[in-house]
Design a protein around this motif. Structure first.
Motif, PDB file in Angstrom:
ATOM      1  N   ARG A  23      -3.852   3.645  -0.164  1.00  0.00           N
ATOM      2  CA  ARG A  23      -4.307   2.983  -1.398  1.00  0.00           C
ATOM      3  C   ARG A  23      -3.496   1.724  -1.610  1.00  0.00           C
ATOM      4  O   ARG A  23      -2.265   1.748  -1.554  1.00  0.00           O
ATOM      5  N   THR A  24      -4.179   0.645  -1.870  1.00  0.00           N
ATOM      6  CA  THR A  24      -3.510  -0.615  -2.164  1.00  0.00           C
ATOM      7  C   THR A  24      -2.808  -0.491  -3.507  1.00  0.00           C
ATOM      8  O   THR A  24      -3.367   0.048  -4.461  1.00  0.00           O
ATOM      9  N   SER A  25      -1.573  -1.018  -3.584  1.00  0.00           N
ATOM     10  CA  SER A  25      -0.823  -0.941  -4.838  1.00  0.00           C
ATOM     11  C   SER A  25      -0.457  -2.319  -5.388  1.00  0.00           C
ATOM     12  O   SER A  25       0.095  -2.405  -6.490  1.00  0.00           O
ATOM     13  N   ALA A  70     -11.637   3.054   1.404  1.00  0.00           N
ATOM     14  CA  ALA A  70     -10.249   3.460   1.200  1.00  0.00           C
ATOM     15  C   ALA A  70      -9.429   2.213   0.907  1.00  0.00           C
ATOM     16  O   ALA A  70      -9.770   1.116   1.314  1.00  0.00           O
ATOM     17  N   GLY A  71      -8.338   2.418   0.212  1.00  0.00           N
ATOM     18  CA  GLY A  71      -7.454   1.297  -0.060  1.00  0.00           C
ATOM     19  C   GLY A  71      -7.746   0.590  -1.366  1.00  0.00           C
ATOM     20  O   GLY A  71      -7.071  -0.349  -1.710  1.00  0.00           O
ATOM     21  N   GLN A  72      -8.785   1.011  -2.065  1.00  0.00           N
ATOM     22  CA  GLN A  72      -9.081   0.366  -3.334  1.00  0.00           C
ATOM     23  C   GLN A  72      -8.308   1.055  -4.448  1.00  0.00           C
ATOM     24  O   GLN A  72      -7.778   2.125  -4.282  1.00  0.00           O
ATOM     25  N   TYR A 111       0.836  -1.193   0.000  1.00  0.00           N
ATOM     26  CA  TYR A 111       0.000   0.000   0.000  1.00  0.00           C
ATOM     27  C   TYR A 111       0.874   1.247   0.000  1.00  0.00           C
ATOM     28  O   TYR A 111       2.072   1.180   0.274  1.00  0.00           O
ATOM     29  N   GLU A 113      -4.829   9.244   2.781  1.00  0.00           N
ATOM     30  CA  GLU A 113      -5.516   7.965   2.681  1.00  0.00           C
ATOM     31  C   GLU A 113      -4.542   6.908   2.197  1.00  0.00           C
ATOM     32  O   GLU A 113      -3.506   7.209   1.603  1.00  0.00           O
TER      33      GLU A 113
END
Length: 198
Positions: free
Chosen positions: A91-93, A195-197, A74, A89
């Motif tokens: 964000r998944t990577s 969040a994280g998408q 992330y 925020e």
């Protein structure tokens, strides 16, 4: 979900994942950092396991077991708010979610590698446990004896969450849930997981 600081953003991202994973295992997950704009990873520690990021899961009322491996990267990024800096925020990577049998044979693997060496950039599923087969062909086809290796396919899935994996493990792989209200926990976690998408 945004946080006022990079640290708060990571905490807000990780806490629902801890609650989700507590539905299937005894352990916890940590974020490796919160430096803005850099890639960091989740690290999973489980009771009784000597290696991080791998969990042995009890199945069928304790009569069987599976392994679950988590690789999840992330980045903490600023959320623009006009001309001033505001919230942050996560964000998944990148993710790899692997479900293996007790002898570490892969059963199913969910991948998303938007910057990897593979030309496949979309979220996808591999089913290494699927047998190779010869698809029926027209008479005289040169392909009549060629095997189709289903385990090498990149089956498109769309975005896959850890909550979806936990539910798959409990419902279909018969992993013993660690708490009786696991469905409520996953529902709450999904509600905060915007969040994280990608």
């Amino acid at each position: 979900m945004a946080g006022k600081t990079p640290e708060e953003a990571v905490d807000d991202f990780v806490e629902p994942l801890r609650e989700t994973l507590a539905c299937i295992l005894t352990g916890t997950v940590f974020g490796s950092g919160n430096a803005v704009g850099r890639r960091h990873g989740l690290t999973l520690y489980t009771e009784g396991q000597s290696s991080p990021n791998v969990a042995r899961l009890s199945t069928h009322g304790g009569e069987g077991d599976l392994l679950f491996q988590l690789v999840h990267l992330y980045a903490d990024v600023p959320v623009p708010r006009g001309d001033q800096r505001g919230a942050y925020e996560v964000r998944t990577s990148f993710y790899h979610y692997r479900i293996l049998d007790r002898e570490e044979n892969e059963l199913v693997v969910y991948h998303w590698e938007p910057e990897g060496i593979s030309p496949v950039r979309m979220p996808h599923l591999h089913v290494p446990a699927a047998p190779s087969l010869v698809l029926p062909q027209r008479a005289g086809s040169r392909q009549s004896s060629e095997k189709t290796h289903l385990g090498k396919f990149h089956l498109p899935t769309g975005w896959i969450t850890i909550e979806a994996i936990a539910e798959l493990l409990i419902r279909d792989f018969k992993v013993d849930p660690r708490n009786s209200n696991w469905e409520d926990v996953l529902r709450r976690s999904r509600a905060t997981a915007g969040a994280g998408q990608m």
